[in-house]
Design a protein around this motif. Structure first.
Motif, PDB file in Angstrom:
ATOM      1  N   ARG A  51       0.776  -1.224  -0.031  1.00 58.50           N
ATOM      2  CA  ARG A  51       0.040   0.261  -0.038  1.00 58.50           C
ATOM      3  C   ARG A  51       0.797   1.229  -0.048  1.00 58.50           C
ATOM      4  NH1 ARG A  51      -3.434   1.195   4.275  1.00 58.50           N
ATOM      5  NH2 ARG A  51      -2.060   0.093   5.835  1.00 58.50           N
ATOM      6  N   PHE A  52       1.925   1.309   0.685  1.00 63.01           N
ATOM      7  CA  PHE A  52       2.653   2.379   0.882  1.00 63.01           C
ATOM      8  C   PHE A  52       4.205   2.343   0.115  1.00 63.01           C
ATOM      9  CE2 PHE A  52       1.442   3.744   5.238  1.00 63.01           C
ATOM     10  CZ  PHE A  52      -0.141   3.967   4.812  1.00 63.01           C
ATOM     11  N   THR A  53       4.716   3.243  -0.425  1.00 67.12           N
ATOM     12  CA  THR A  53       5.917   3.254  -1.289  1.00 67.12           C
ATOM     13  C   THR A  53       6.723   4.280  -0.868  1.00 67.12           C
ATOM     14  OG1 THR A  53       4.888   2.136  -2.929  1.00 67.12           O
ATOM     15  CG2 THR A  53       6.974   3.182  -3.323  1.00 67.12           C
ATOM     16  N   ILE A  54       8.138   4.072  -0.321  1.00 69.56           N
ATOM     17  CA  ILE A  54       8.903   5.227  -0.056  1.00 69.56           C
ATOM     18  C   ILE A  54       9.975   5.471  -1.103  1.00 69.56           C
ATOM     19  CG2 ILE A  54      10.749   3.364   1.188  1.00 69.56           C
ATOM     20  CD1 ILE A  54      11.359   5.764   3.045  1.00 69.56           C
ATOM     21  N   SER A  55      10.255   6.543  -1.526  1.00 72.47           N
ATOM     22  CA  SER A  55      11.035   6.929  -2.681  1.00 72.47           C
ATOM     23  C   SER A  55      11.731   8.199  -2.365  1.00 72.47           C
ATOM     24  CB  SER A  55      10.313   7.038  -3.783  1.00 72.47           C
ATOM     25  OG  SER A  55       9.112   8.147  -3.734  1.00 72.47           O
ATOM     26  N   ARG A  56      12.571   8.530  -3.264  1.00 78.01           N
ATOM     27  CA  ARG A  56      13.654   9.888  -2.949  1.00 78.01           C
ATOM     28  C   ARG A  56      13.708  10.479  -4.530  1.00 78.01           C
ATOM     29  NH1 ARG A  56      19.507   6.899  -2.364  1.00 78.01           N
ATOM     30  NH2 ARG A  56      20.046   7.424  -4.497  1.00 78.01           N
ATOM     31  N   ASP A  57      13.921  11.841  -4.300  1.00 73.06           N
ATOM     32  CA  ASP A  57      14.205  12.747  -5.328  1.00 73.06           C
ATOM     33  C   ASP A  57      15.482  13.232  -4.947  1.00 73.06           C
ATOM     34  OD1 ASP A  57      14.398  14.723  -7.172  1.00 73.06           O
ATOM     35  OD2 ASP A  57      12.249  15.122  -7.400  1.00 73.06           O
ATOM     36  N   ASP A  58      16.633  12.877  -5.749  1.00 69.24           N
ATOM     37  CA  ASP A  58      17.975  13.524  -5.269  1.00 69.24           C
ATOM     38  C   ASP A  58      18.104  14.853  -5.703  1.00 69.24           C
ATOM     39  OD1 ASP A  58      19.901  10.276  -6.211  1.00 69.24           O
ATOM     40  OD2 ASP A  58      18.545  10.887  -4.413  1.00 69.24           O
ATOM     41  N   ALA A  59      17.615  15.215  -6.642  1.00 69.67           N
ATOM     42  CA  ALA A  59      17.501  16.690  -7.237  1.00 69.67           C
ATOM     43  C   ALA A  59      16.876  17.816  -5.967  1.00 69.67           C
ATOM     44  CB  ALA A  59      16.899  16.825  -8.394  1.00 69.67           C
ATOM     45  N   LYS A  60      15.976  17.221  -5.326  1.00 69.94           N
ATOM     46  CA  LYS A  60      15.260  18.060  -4.348  1.00 69.94           C
ATOM     47  C   LYS A  60      15.597  17.709  -3.012  1.00 69.94           C
ATOM     48  CE  LYS A  60      11.145  18.624  -7.390  1.00 69.94           C
ATOM     49  NZ  LYS A  60       9.603  18.626  -7.408  1.00 69.94           N
ATOM     50  N   ASN A  61      16.449  16.849  -2.698  1.00 64.42           N
ATOM     51  CA  ASN A  61      16.753  16.434  -1.286  1.00 64.42           C
ATOM     52  C   ASN A  61      15.544  16.091  -0.481  1.00 64.42           C
ATOM     53  OD1 ASN A  61      19.493  16.992  -1.949  1.00 64.42           O
ATOM     54  ND2 ASN A  61      19.094  18.943  -1.359  1.00 64.42           N
ATOM     55  N   THR A  62      14.686  15.135  -1.167  1.00 66.62           N
ATOM     56  CA  THR A  62      13.401  14.940  -0.574  1.00 66.62           C
ATOM     57  C   THR A  62      12.946  13.421  -0.637  1.00 66.62           C
ATOM     58  OG1 THR A  62      12.439  17.168  -1.083  1.00 66.62           O
ATOM     59  CG2 THR A  62      10.766  15.506  -0.629  1.00 66.62           C
ATOM     60  N   VAL A  63      12.468  13.083   0.373  1.00 70.58           N
ATOM     61  CA  VAL A  63      12.038  11.667   0.453  1.00 70.58           C
ATOM     62  C   VAL A  63      10.583  11.709   0.480  1.00 70.58           C
ATOM     63  CG1 VAL A  63      12.369  11.495   2.943  1.00 70.58           C
ATOM     64  CG2 VAL A  63      12.431   9.241   1.552  1.00 70.58           C
TER      65      VAL A  63
END
Length: 124
Positions: free
Chosen positions: A66-78
């Motif tokens: 149901r849940f997915t963790i991900s990241r955006d390196d360009a935005k320094n955001t998880v």
């Protein structure tokens, strides 16, 4: 170290929300990142985490699929994408940063920096 969590809100059961946790570039590149939650009257519990070595995510059993963790390196955001939300998912959700490890920890004690929390309320 500052972690800024956002994206919480009120949603009906079955709906979706995406939480975001922004931090500094230094913290983002040197930390494992995790999401935890705490409902009123309950202890804090692990939700999901991601290691920065191999991105191997870890999930609590109650959110798998149901849940997915991900990241955006360009935005320094998880991010924490939450689908098929249930009333039991109602809680304050916190992001956390901790030392880099091959296997992301499910223990809050392994994380030494915490965001302020964002409230998720799921109505039935």
């Amino acid at each position: 170290v500052q972690l800024q969590a956002s994206g919480g809100g009120l949603v009906q059961a079955g709906g979706s929300l995406r939480l975001a946790c922004a931090t500094s570039a230094d913290t983002f590149s040197s930390s494992n990142m995790g999401w935890f939650r705490q409902a009123p009257g309950k202890e804090r519990e692990f939700v999901a985490a991601m290691s920065w070595y191999y991105e191997n995510p870890a999930y609590a059993d109650f959110v798998k699929g149901r849940f997915t963790i991900s990241r955006d390196d360009a935005k320094n955001t998880v991010y924490l994408q939450m689908n098929s939300l249930k009333p039991d998912d109602t809680a304050a959700y916190y992001c956390a940063a901790g030392p880099r490890r091959l296997i992301p920890s499910k223990s809050g004690e392994e994380y030494d920096n915490w965001g302020q929390g964002t409230q998720v309320t799921v109505s039935s």
